[in-house]
Design a protein around this motif. Structure first.
Motif, PDB file in Angstrom:
ATOM      1  N   GLN A   2       0.805  -1.238   0.079  1.00  0.00           N
ATOM      2  CA  GLN A   2       0.144   0.084  -0.019  1.00  0.00           C
ATOM      3  C   GLN A   2       1.003   1.311  -0.031  1.00  0.00           C
ATOM      4  N   LEU A   3       0.493   2.384  -1.027  1.00  0.00           N
ATOM      5  CA  LEU A   3       1.342   3.422  -0.826  1.00  0.00           C
ATOM      6  C   LEU A   3      -0.027   4.687  -0.613  1.00  0.00           C
ATOM      7  N   GLY A  25       3.976  -2.893   3.626  1.00  0.00           N
ATOM      8  CA  GLY A  25       3.781  -4.227   2.655  1.00  0.00           C
ATOM      9  C   GLY A  25       5.343  -4.504   2.198  1.00  0.00           C
ATOM     10  N   PHE A  26       6.277  -3.713   2.297  1.00  0.00           N
ATOM     11  CA  PHE A  26       7.553  -3.946   1.687  1.00  0.00           C
ATOM     12  C   PHE A  26       8.298  -2.880   2.308  1.00  0.00           C
ATOM     13  N   SER A  27       9.729  -3.164   2.214  1.00  0.00           N
ATOM     14  CA  SER A  27      10.566  -2.425   3.061  1.00  0.00           C
ATOM     15  C   SER A  27      11.629  -1.615   1.920  1.00  0.00           C
ATOM     16  N   LEU A  28      11.524  -0.244   2.471  1.00  0.00           N
ATOM     17  CA  LEU A  28      12.254   0.547   1.715  1.00  0.00           C
ATOM     18  C   LEU A  28      13.965   0.485   1.871  1.00  0.00           C
ATOM     19  N   VAL A  32      13.219   0.340  -4.431  1.00  0.00           N
ATOM     20  CA  VAL A  32      13.185   1.884  -4.603  1.00  0.00           C
ATOM     21  C   VAL A  32      11.767   2.237  -4.860  1.00  0.00           C
ATOM     22  N   ILE A  33      11.724   3.667  -4.616  1.00  0.00           N
ATOM     23  CA  ILE A  33      10.307   4.324  -4.700  1.00  0.00           C
ATOM     24  C   ILE A  33      10.458   5.890  -5.213  1.00  0.00           C
ATOM     25  N   GLY A  34       9.480   6.201  -5.698  1.00  0.00           N
ATOM     26  CA  GLY A  34       9.662   7.646  -6.323  1.00  0.00           C
ATOM     27  C   GLY A  34       8.322   8.205  -6.400  1.00  0.00           C
ATOM     28  N   TRP A  35       8.216   9.483  -7.073  1.00  0.00           N
ATOM     29  CA  TRP A  35       7.252  10.249  -7.126  1.00  0.00           C
ATOM     30  C   TRP A  35       6.932  10.581  -8.749  1.00  0.00           C
ATOM     31  N   ALA A  74      12.948   4.205   8.410  1.00  0.00           N
ATOM     32  CA  ALA A  74      12.451   3.548   9.799  1.00  0.00           C
ATOM     33  C   ALA A  74      10.921   3.802   9.854  1.00  0.00           C
ATOM     34  N   LYS A  75      10.446   5.076   9.094  1.00  0.00           N
ATOM     35  CA  LYS A  75       8.905   5.397   9.248  1.00  0.00           C
ATOM     36  C   LYS A  75       8.485   5.017   7.905  1.00  0.00           C
ATOM     37  N   SER A  76       9.181   4.146   7.000  1.00  0.00           N
ATOM     38  CA  SER A  76       8.589   3.921   5.759  1.00  0.00           C
ATOM     39  C   SER A  76       8.084   4.812   4.859  1.00  0.00           C
ATOM     40  N   THR A  77       8.293   6.122   4.939  1.00  0.00           N
ATOM     41  CA  THR A  77       7.901   7.042   4.313  1.00  0.00           C
ATOM     42  C   THR A  77       8.834   7.812   3.439  1.00  0.00           C
ATOM     43  N   VAL A  78       8.477   8.094   2.273  1.00  0.00           N
ATOM     44  CA  VAL A  78       9.227   9.032   1.289  1.00  0.00           C
ATOM     45  C   VAL A  78       8.447  10.282   1.252  1.00  0.00           C
ATOM     46  N   TYR A  79       9.355  11.371   1.058  1.00  0.00           N
ATOM     47  CA  TYR A  79       8.961  12.774   0.853  1.00  0.00           C
ATOM     48  C   TYR A  79       9.299  13.377  -0.348  1.00  0.00           C
ATOM     49  N   LEU A  80       8.532  14.277  -0.729  1.00  0.00           N
ATOM     50  CA  LEU A  80       9.022  15.180  -1.940  1.00  0.00           C
ATOM     51  C   LEU A  80       8.753  16.777  -1.477  1.00  0.00           C
ATOM     52  N   GLN A  81       9.778  17.521  -1.268  1.00  0.00           N
ATOM     53  CA  GLN A  81       9.615  18.757  -1.056  1.00  0.00           C
ATOM     54  C   GLN A  81       9.550  19.622  -2.425  1.00  0.00           C
ATOM     55  N   LEU A  82       8.593  20.359  -2.605  1.00  0.00           N
ATOM     56  CA  LEU A  82       7.995  21.244  -3.661  1.00  0.00           C
ATOM     57  C   LEU A  82       8.438  22.704  -3.532  1.00  0.00           C
ATOM     58  N   ASN A  83       9.555  23.304  -4.017  1.00  0.00           N
ATOM     59  CA  ASN A  83       9.668  24.680  -3.973  1.00  0.00           C
ATOM     60  C   ASN A  83       9.779  25.359  -5.232  1.00  0.00           C
ATOM     61  N   SER A  84       9.395  26.697  -5.068  1.00  0.00           N
ATOM     62  CA  SER A  84       9.459  27.469  -6.266  1.00  0.00           C
ATOM     63  C   SER A  84       8.380  26.904  -7.214  1.00  0.00           C
ATOM     64  N   LEU A  85       7.228  26.687  -6.802  1.00  0.00           N
ATOM     65  CA  LEU A  85       6.033  26.114  -7.643  1.00  0.00           C
ATOM     66  C   LEU A  85       5.768  27.147  -8.549  1.00  0.00           C
ATOM     67  N   LYS A  86       5.525  26.075  -9.877  1.00  0.00           N
ATOM     68  CA  LYS A  86       4.683  27.139 -11.083  1.00  0.00           C
ATOM     69  C   LYS A  86       3.661  26.532 -11.413  1.00  0.00           C
ATOM     70  N   PRO A  87       2.663  27.383 -12.055  1.00  0.00           N
ATOM     71  CA  PRO A  87       1.371  26.792 -12.290  1.00  0.00           C
ATOM     72  C   PRO A  87       1.645  25.416 -13.081  1.00  0.00           C
ATOM     73  N   GLU A  88       2.573  25.260 -14.023  1.00  0.00           N
ATOM     74  CA  GLU A  88       2.695  23.911 -14.862  1.00  0.00           C
ATOM     75  C   GLU A  88       2.913  22.867 -13.736  1.00  0.00           C
ATOM     76  N   ASP A  89       3.167  22.881 -12.659  1.00  0.00           N
ATOM     77  CA  ASP A  89       3.400  22.065 -11.595  1.00  0.00           C
ATOM     78  C   ASP A  89       2.021  21.317 -11.130  1.00  0.00           C
ATOM     79  N   THR A  90       1.095  22.127 -11.531  1.00  0.00           N
ATOM     80  CA  THR A  90      -0.361  21.389 -11.287  1.00  0.00           C
ATOM     81  C   THR A  90      -0.564  19.955 -11.990  1.00  0.00           C
ATOM     82  N   ALA A  91      -0.837  19.236 -10.948  1.00  0.00           N
ATOM     83  CA  ALA A  91      -1.115  17.741 -11.152  1.00  0.00           C
ATOM     84  C   ALA A  91      -1.525  16.765  -9.924  1.00  0.00           C
ATOM     85  N   VAL A  92      -1.932  15.504 -10.234  1.00  0.00           N
ATOM     86  CA  VAL A  92      -2.016  14.857  -9.245  1.00  0.00           C
ATOM     87  C   VAL A  92      -0.733  14.061  -9.109  1.00  0.00           C
TER      88      VAL A  92
END
Length: 125
Positions: A2-3, A25-28, A32-35, A74-92
């Protein structure tokens, strides 16, 4: 497996957001994992991923220098820091993992086995 992604929202151009993806359900430590992201009328895009378990990363040209991927195994969590956002970054934005071993360019090739439902990021004034 699950993600679950979270942290999206509405932000003004130039603003920042931090997305989180909780994995289970799996170990980081071993996979590998990504966005990835998809906007209406546009193709899916691999935004940023870990390419190896040694911490090597990939960033698409469109986000290089603005986004940063990180993880807490350890927390089984991946992050994505988004800076200097632009309108073209709009998405799911959603997280996904390669459980098969498609190679270090799995992100660019959009080769993943499991993905979460995603979180909406809207950049607008």
């Amino acid at each position: 497996v699950q993600l679950q992604a979270s942290g999206g929202g509405l932000v003004q151009p130039g603003g920042s957001l931090r997305l989180s993806c909780a994995a289970s359900g799996f170990s980081l430590d071993h996979y590998v994992i990504g966005w990835f992201r998809q906007a209406p009328g546009k193709e899916r895009e691999g935004v940023s991923c870990f390419t190896r378990n040694d911490g090597s990363t990939y960033y698409s040209d469109s986000v290089k220098g603005r986004f940063t991927i990180s993880r807490d195994n350890a927390k089984s969590t991946v992050y994505l820091q988004l800076n200097s956002l632009k309108p073209e970054d709009t998405a799911v934005y959603y997280c996904a993992t390669d459980l098969t071993g498609y190679g270090t360019n799995w992100c660019e090739r959009l080769k993943y086995d499991e993905r979460g439902q995603g979180t909406q990021v809207t950049v607008s004034s």
